[in-house]
Write a protein that holds these residues in place. Structure first.
Motif, PDB file in Angstrom:
ATOM      1  N   LYS A 107      16.522  10.383  -3.080  1.00  0.00           N
ATOM      2  CA  LYS A 107      15.093  10.106  -2.947  1.00  0.00           C
ATOM      3  C   LYS A 107      14.639   8.939  -3.817  1.00  0.00           C
ATOM      4  CE  LYS A 107      13.838  13.789  -6.222  1.00  0.00           C
ATOM      5  NZ  LYS A 107      13.062  15.031  -6.390  1.00  0.00           N
ATOM      6  N   LYS A 108      15.423   8.588  -4.837  1.00  0.00           N
ATOM      7  CA  LYS A 108      15.063   7.465  -5.703  1.00  0.00           C
ATOM      8  C   LYS A 108      15.154   6.125  -4.963  1.00  0.00           C
ATOM      9  CE  LYS A 108      16.494   9.748  -9.996  1.00  0.00           C
ATOM     10  NZ  LYS A 108      17.436   9.706 -11.148  1.00  0.00           N
ATOM     11  N   LYS A 109      15.939   6.076  -3.898  1.00  0.00           N
ATOM     12  CA  LYS A 109      16.121   4.836  -3.148  1.00  0.00           C
ATOM     13  C   LYS A 109      15.136   4.676  -1.991  1.00  0.00           C
ATOM     14  CE  LYS A 109      21.087   4.368  -4.127  1.00  0.00           C
ATOM     15  NZ  LYS A 109      22.440   4.276  -3.531  1.00  0.00           N
ATOM     16  N   LEU A 110      14.253   5.658  -1.811  1.00  0.00           N
ATOM     17  CA  LEU A 110      13.290   5.579  -0.716  1.00  0.00           C
ATOM     18  C   LEU A 110      12.292   4.439  -0.977  1.00  0.00           C
ATOM     19  CD1 LEU A 110      12.522   9.376  -0.192  1.00  0.00           C
ATOM     20  CD2 LEU A 110      13.948   7.908   1.246  1.00  0.00           C
ATOM     21  N   PRO A 111      11.952   3.651   0.050  1.00  0.00           N
ATOM     22  CA  PRO A 111      11.064   2.493  -0.146  1.00  0.00           C
ATOM     23  C   PRO A 111       9.625   2.908  -0.461  1.00  0.00           C
ATOM     24  CG  PRO A 111      11.507   2.825   2.188  1.00  0.00           C
ATOM     25  CD  PRO A 111      12.379   3.793   1.443  1.00  0.00           C
ATOM     26  N   LYS A 112       8.902   2.024  -1.147  1.00  0.00           N
ATOM     27  CA  LYS A 112       7.493   2.264  -1.487  1.00  0.00           C
ATOM     28  C   LYS A 112       6.589   1.876  -0.306  1.00  0.00           C
ATOM     29  CE  LYS A 112       8.741   3.354  -5.682  1.00  0.00           C
ATOM     30  NZ  LYS A 112       8.757   4.772  -6.107  1.00  0.00           N
ATOM     31  N   ASN A 113       5.329   2.277  -0.397  1.00  0.00           N
ATOM     32  CA  ASN A 113       4.380   2.040   0.697  1.00  0.00           C
ATOM     33  C   ASN A 113       3.499   0.810   0.492  1.00  0.00           C
ATOM     34  OD1 ASN A 113       5.216   4.410   2.019  1.00  0.00           O
ATOM     35  ND2 ASN A 113       3.844   5.657   0.770  1.00  0.00           N
ATOM     36  N   ASP A 114       3.649   0.114  -0.640  1.00  0.00           N
ATOM     37  CA  ASP A 114       2.726  -0.971  -0.992  1.00  0.00           C
ATOM     38  C   ASP A 114       2.656  -2.062   0.067  1.00  0.00           C
ATOM     39  OD1 ASP A 114       2.472   0.508  -3.256  1.00  0.00           O
ATOM     40  OD2 ASP A 114       3.673  -0.798  -4.531  1.00  0.00           O
ATOM     41  N   LYS A 115       3.807  -2.537   0.545  1.00  0.00           N
ATOM     42  CA  LYS A 115       3.816  -3.640   1.518  1.00  0.00           C
ATOM     43  C   LYS A 115       3.140  -3.229   2.821  1.00  0.00           C
ATOM     44  CE  LYS A 115       7.782  -6.343  -0.051  1.00  0.00           C
ATOM     45  NZ  LYS A 115       9.111  -6.911   0.326  1.00  0.00           N
ATOM     46  N   LEU A 116       3.369  -1.999   3.242  1.00  0.00           N
ATOM     47  CA  LEU A 116       2.743  -1.529   4.484  1.00  0.00           C
ATOM     48  C   LEU A 116       1.228  -1.458   4.330  1.00  0.00           C
ATOM     49  CD1 LEU A 116       5.157   1.265   5.785  1.00  0.00           C
ATOM     50  CD2 LEU A 116       4.516  -0.828   6.960  1.00  0.00           C
ATOM     51  N   ARG A 117       0.772  -0.970   3.197  1.00  0.00           N
ATOM     52  CA  ARG A 117      -0.687  -0.899   2.971  1.00  0.00           C
ATOM     53  C   ARG A 117      -1.316  -2.294   3.013  1.00  0.00           C
ATOM     54  NH1 ARG A 117       0.648   3.231  -1.102  1.00  0.00           N
ATOM     55  NH2 ARG A 117       0.039   5.261  -0.257  1.00  0.00           N
ATOM     56  N   GLN A 118      -0.614  -3.286   2.456  1.00  0.00           N
ATOM     57  CA  GLN A 118      -1.135  -4.652   2.464  1.00  0.00           C
ATOM     58  C   GLN A 118      -1.186  -5.210   3.883  1.00  0.00           C
ATOM     59  OE1 GLN A 118      -2.420  -6.323  -0.233  1.00  0.00           O
ATOM     60  NE2 GLN A 118      -3.098  -7.753   1.362  1.00  0.00           N
ATOM     61  N   CYS A 119      -0.175  -4.879   4.690  1.00  0.00           N
ATOM     62  CA  CYS A 119      -0.158  -5.324   6.095  1.00  0.00           C
ATOM     63  C   CYS A 119      -1.378  -4.793   6.842  1.00  0.00           C
ATOM     64  CB  CYS A 119       1.113  -4.843   6.780  1.00  0.00           C
ATOM     65  SG  CYS A 119       2.623  -5.674   6.257  1.00  0.00           S
ATOM     66  N   PHE A 120      -1.682  -3.511   6.660  1.00  0.00           N
ATOM     67  CA  PHE A 120      -2.846  -2.916   7.319  1.00  0.00           C
ATOM     68  C   PHE A 120      -4.147  -3.561   6.829  1.00  0.00           C
ATOM     69  CE2 PHE A 120       0.084   0.671   8.180  1.00  0.00           C
ATOM     70  CZ  PHE A 120      -0.149   0.804   9.532  1.00  0.00           C
ATOM     71  N   LYS A 121      -4.206  -3.830   5.552  1.00  0.00           N
ATOM     72  CA  LYS A 121      -5.400  -4.454   4.979  1.00  0.00           C
ATOM     73  C   LYS A 121      -5.643  -5.832   5.585  1.00  0.00           C
ATOM     74  CE  LYS A 121      -7.465  -5.603   0.484  1.00  0.00           C
ATOM     75  NZ  LYS A 121      -7.239  -5.652  -0.982  1.00  0.00           N
ATOM     76  N   ASP A 122      -4.571  -6.627   5.733  1.00  0.00           N
ATOM     77  CA  ASP A 122      -4.688  -7.977   6.296  1.00  0.00           C
ATOM     78  C   ASP A 122      -5.183  -7.937   7.743  1.00  0.00           C
ATOM     79  OD1 ASP A 122      -3.741  -8.945   3.915  1.00  0.00           O
ATOM     80  OD2 ASP A 122      -1.673  -9.213   4.605  1.00  0.00           O
ATOM     81  N   ILE A 123      -4.669  -6.996   8.527  1.00  0.00           N
ATOM     82  CA  ILE A 123      -5.069  -6.905   9.938  1.00  0.00           C
ATOM     83  C   ILE A 123      -6.527  -6.468  10.058  1.00  0.00           C
ATOM     84  CG2 ILE A 123      -4.672  -5.687  12.119  1.00  0.00           C
ATOM     85  CD1 ILE A 123      -1.705  -5.582  11.392  1.00  0.00           C
ATOM     86  N   LYS A 124      -6.928  -5.489   9.267  1.00  0.00           N
ATOM     87  CA  LYS A 124      -8.309  -4.998   9.327  1.00  0.00           C
ATOM     88  C   LYS A 124      -9.301  -6.099   8.961  1.00  0.00           C
ATOM     89  CE  LYS A 124      -7.239  -0.132   8.417  1.00  0.00           C
ATOM     90  NZ  LYS A 124      -7.235   0.953   7.417  1.00  0.00           N
ATOM     91  N   LEU A 125      -8.939  -6.910   7.967  1.00  0.00           N
ATOM     92  CA  LEU A 125      -9.815  -8.027   7.564  1.00  0.00           C
ATOM     93  C   LEU A 125      -9.975  -9.025   8.700  1.00  0.00           C
ATOM     94  CD1 LEU A 125      -8.657  -8.706   3.879  1.00  0.00           C
ATOM     95  CD2 LEU A 125     -10.929  -7.954   4.622  1.00  0.00           C
ATOM     96  N   GLU A 126      -8.872  -9.325   9.371  1.00  0.00           N
ATOM     97  CA  GLU A 126      -8.906 -10.303  10.462  1.00  0.00           C
ATOM     98  C   GLU A 126      -9.711  -9.771  11.648  1.00  0.00           C
ATOM     99  OE1 GLU A 126      -8.252 -14.029  11.871  1.00  0.00           O
ATOM    100  OE2 GLU A 126      -7.578 -13.261   9.926  1.00  0.00           O
ATOM    101  N   ILE A 127      -9.583  -8.491  11.945  1.00  0.00           N
ATOM    102  CA  ILE A 127     -10.362  -7.893  13.041  1.00  0.00           C
ATOM    103  C   ILE A 127     -11.849  -7.934  12.717  1.00  0.00           C
ATOM    104  CG2 ILE A 127     -10.855  -5.749  14.282  1.00  0.00           C
ATOM    105  CD1 ILE A 127      -7.901  -5.054  14.097  1.00  0.00           C
ATOM    106  N   ASP A 128     -12.204  -7.633  11.465  1.00  0.00           N
ATOM    107  CA  ASP A 128     -13.614  -7.664  11.064  1.00  0.00           C
ATOM    108  C   ASP A 128     -14.193  -9.071  11.152  1.00  0.00           C
ATOM    109  OD1 ASP A 128     -13.712  -4.972  10.606  1.00  0.00           O
ATOM    110  OD2 ASP A 128     -13.279  -5.120   8.459  1.00  0.00           O
ATOM    111  N   VAL A 129     -13.378 -10.061  10.772  1.00  0.00           N
ATOM    112  CA  VAL A 129     -13.834 -11.460  10.835  1.00  0.00           C
ATOM    113  C   VAL A 129     -14.119 -11.864  12.270  1.00  0.00           C
ATOM    114  CG1 VAL A 129     -13.100 -13.859  10.526  1.00  0.00           C
ATOM    115  CG2 VAL A 129     -12.711 -12.188   8.701  1.00  0.00           C
TER     116      VAL A 129
END
Length: 742
Positions: free
Chosen positions: A303-325
């Motif tokens: 379980k120590k080698k499982l990837p973190k969620n940070d990059k995915l959260r940033q991807c969602f944030k970028d898309i939501k910003l672009e849709i709002d714009v």
């Protein structure tokens, strides 16, 4: 890191994975089961007994395949019994050639015909055929026929005992390997779907790749269902199996969501063409989800080698910003389509997080285990009623034709080997049973791989025999070669044929001084066996896929129709999702995968034996597109609270169902006139469509989530209904025009 270092590193990793694989583990088990009795026999002065036990273990081993441990035990036991029976009968077949040939043909047919009982039965049948063929190469001069047959059965029991001990030592190995492979295949599927977002990509090539991956995934899902649902649960593994079953459910859901398309392909392409920035944004998101699945696969149980969620959260944030714009400039269809597409990816993210949570060893009290009695309904149990033999006893049955074809080829091969100066005529028969399959394309490919592998193995063996003159070295290399050959049998048949040739040559080198004659006849016998197999598939009661594919299309359309019915019922009446809904979904996915596989087999056949390839391909693609739209509806209504279904919804869904019913009737009797065929745009459909406009979206407050959700639902549901109706109408036109009877 240099290119050479990277190359070496990757190949070392591949070697490590190969050595840890279930296939290599199984091959090692067979190697031990075969070697130990012979060594013990030599030490105790009972070589004939040791050889009989060794042969019995080797001939029973094909039934040891991945799946339910209980089914594996039964398969090995039946194989051992069949081997005893076949060897006992063969021990008394000392007749002239003219009488022996028909008896050999009848025995071969009877053994091969057992394959009507499914995949595991075909492996039991293969064990019986190997016993029949190889019994020609060894007649015991010490043991009576019944003693020898009994010892062969004991060898099968010895292999079963070793297999059970092996399983007890590492009961999680098969589950972990198939889960890891499913992670990787799902990741590749997602990545391919991500590439499809680009309107300039080669969509035809990518769609073909998706169909191939979907077929592989559904096969993996089938195996995992058997392992996780049918295997007995012990106290030490109960919690582990519950968690892995829940992970498997998430992976099945990810495949459905990945197949889903929240809009028609044409409108999606137009959206990305007008707003190309979303191509990069969504691809980056999908590729990151794919990457995370690969990392989960490599992490295994750590379980120590499982990837973190940070990059995915940033991807969602970028898309939501672009849709709002772009909210002010997008038309209502584009805005709602993007919102739905984004939510589909959010569902994938939720499943990824759920998988990581389950792998993180959560407390068992926090897990809602799946009811095993309900889960068993998702496993397709094989019918073993004797009536199946009678049902398939006709030339309309593919297995019957294959059994007759194999029996006749056996008779011809044995006659050639007996009448011509062949050193080992049984090698001709062995080549035939290894190469010949019910499918023409697979038989042709295996014949080619067997010939090339034999030539390569013969060349390597010749060079090594020149360099090495030690019998013990031959013995070690022979066993090692056979272990490698067996471990590669499912993954790389050509490489497996190479190592089988090496193993056979090294073992014969211990027994015969003239090893080069052995190599020569090994190659000649393989060429004869491969030639006979190909000729038999081509001209002896051939089975062509264009005759069989109509049934595959019917089954797939019927499965999609049933899935549509379940979706409609659930959308109309809400409540909890019934088990029948999930079973219908599973059958729809299996049906489209089976249809893709059937079409691939058809394209491998001679051009002169193909009929209506373009039209059939169009039906295959339409069927996949129809399932993608169903998956989109299914994914949405499963994860959202939906509005009350309108009467218009029921009317349109009934029209789609009616079209599919007519498609089935067209395929069934090939009698459907032009009056049956709807236009792609039904004039009665337009008044039923909801009236939406740009102002409704623009004027909604961004915090009014319920109103936005209602608009999203209205748009997605009606978009999919229009698309489903259009596809079903096109399918009806194709079914009315294509001729599928031979």
């Amino acid at each position: 890191m240099s290119t050479a270092t990277t190359f070496i590193y990757e190949h070392i990793k591949e070697l490590q994975q190969f050595l840890k694989s279930v296939n290599f583990s199984r091959a090692m088990r067979v190697g031990m089961a075969v070697t130990l009795p012979v060594v013990a026999g030599i030490q105790l002065g009972c070589l004939e007994i040791g050889l009989a036990l060794s042969f019995g273990a080797f001939w029973s081993s094909p039934s040891d395949v991945t799946g339910s441990s209980q089914h594996t035990k039964i398969g090995i036991l039946i194989s051992a019994t069949l081997i005893m029976l076949v060897s006992f009968i063969k021990g008394y077949l000392h007749f002239d050639l003219w009488l022996l040939l028909p008896l050999l043909g009848l025995l071969t047919f009877a053994i091969a015909f057992l394959s009507v009982y499914g995949f595991r039965a075909s492996l039991v049948s293969f064990s019986g055929l190997i016993a029949l063929v190889l019994s020609f190469s060894h007649d015991s001069e010490v043991l009576e026929v019944y003693q020898y047959a009994a010892l062969l059965g004991a060898g099968g029991l010895w292999y079963l005992l070793l297999s059970m001990i092996w399983y007890r030592l590492n009961p999680k190995a098969e589950t972990e390997e198939f889960l890891s492979e499913t992670y990787m295949l799902t990741a590749e599927f997602l990545e391919t779907r991500g590439k499809l977002i680009n309107p300039h990509a080669d969509h035809k090539k990518l769609q073909a790749q998706l169909q191939r991956l979907q077929s592989q995934l559904t096969e993996n899902h089938k195996t995992l269902r058997e392992i996780l649902i049918l295997s007995r649960r012990t106290s030490g593994l109960s919690n582990y199996q519950d968690k892995r079953l829940l992970i498997f459910v998430q992976l099945v859901g990810m495949l459905e969501t990945a197949i889903a398309n929240p809009g028609s392909y044409d409108r999606m392409d137009a959206l990305y063409k007008d707003h190309p920035q979303f191509i990069k944004l969504f691809q980056h998101l999908i590729f990151e989800i794919s990457y995370q699945l690969r990392m989960i696969s490599l992490a295994g149980t750590d379980k120590k080698k499982l990837p973190k969620n940070d990059k995915l959260r940033q991807c969602f944030k970028d898309i939501k910003l672009e849709i709002d714009v772009l909210r002010e400039t997008l038309n209502y269809a584009e805005y709602l389509m993007l919102q739905n597409l984004l939510e589909y990816q959010e569902k994938q993210f939720e499943k990824i997080k759920r998988i990581k949570w389950l792998l993180g060893e959560p407390n068992s009290t926090e897990i809602d285990a799946i009811d095993r009695k309900v889960a068993k309904r998702f496993v397709a149990l094989q019918e073993y009623n004797p009536i199946l033999l009678l049902r398939n006893f006709s030339f309309s049955s593919t297995i019957f034709r294959h059994s007759v074809r194999l029996a006749l080829t056996f008779m011809i091969g044995y006659a050639i080997g007996s009448l011509q100066p062949f050193q080992n005529p049984q090698w001709i028969l062995l080549s035939v049973i290894v190469i010949m399959r019910p499918s023409y394309g697979l038989t042709k490919r295996r014949a080619k791989d067997r010939i090339i592998g034999t030539f390569i193995g013969g060349a390597i063996a010749t060079a090594m025999v020149f360099l090495i003159r030690d019998s013990y070295a031959y013995g070690v290399m022979g066993v090692a070669s056979l272990v490698i050959a067996l471990s590669m049998l499912q993954k790389n048949f050509r490489a497996s044929a190479t190592f089988i040739t090496l193993g056979v040559v090294f073992i014969y080198a211990i027994l015969q001084p003239d090893i080069f004659t052995v190599i020569k006849f090994r190659i000649v016998d393989t060429l004869v066996g491969a030639g006979l197999s190909y000729a038999a598939m081509r001209w002896l009661l051939p089975t062509w896929e264009f005759v069989e594919i109509k049934e595959s299309i019917e089954k797939s359309v019927k499965a999609n129709k049933d899935f549509l019915h379940q979706i409609t019922q659930y959308y109309l009446y809400k409540g909890t999702i019934p088990t029948s809904y999930r079973i219908a979904r599973k059958k729809a996915f299996l049906g489209t995968s089976a249809l893709s596989s059937a079409f691939q087999r058809m394209t491998q056949e001679p051009m002169s034996k193909q009929r209506g390839t373009d039209e059939i391909y169009e039906l295959v693609v339409l069927n996949h597109t129809f399932l993608a739209s169903l998956a989109s509806l299914s994914t949405y209504i499963q994860h959202h609270k939906t509005l009350e279904a309108s009467e218009q919804f029921k009317i349109v869904s009934d029209k789609i169902d009616e079209n599919l019913q007519k498609v089935l009737q067209c395929l069934s009797n090939n009698k459907c006139g032009g009056k049956w065929v709807h236009a792609e745009t039904d004039p009665n459909l337009k008044p039923l469509l909801p009236k939406l406009n740009l102002l409704e979206v623009k004027n909604l407050p961004s915090k009014d989530k319920e109103a936005i959700r209602n608009l999203q639902e209205t748009h997605l549901v009606w978009e999919q209904l229009q698309w489903l109706f259009s596809i079903s109408a096109t399918m009806l036109k194709m079914a009315a025009s294509v001729k599928l009877d031979g």
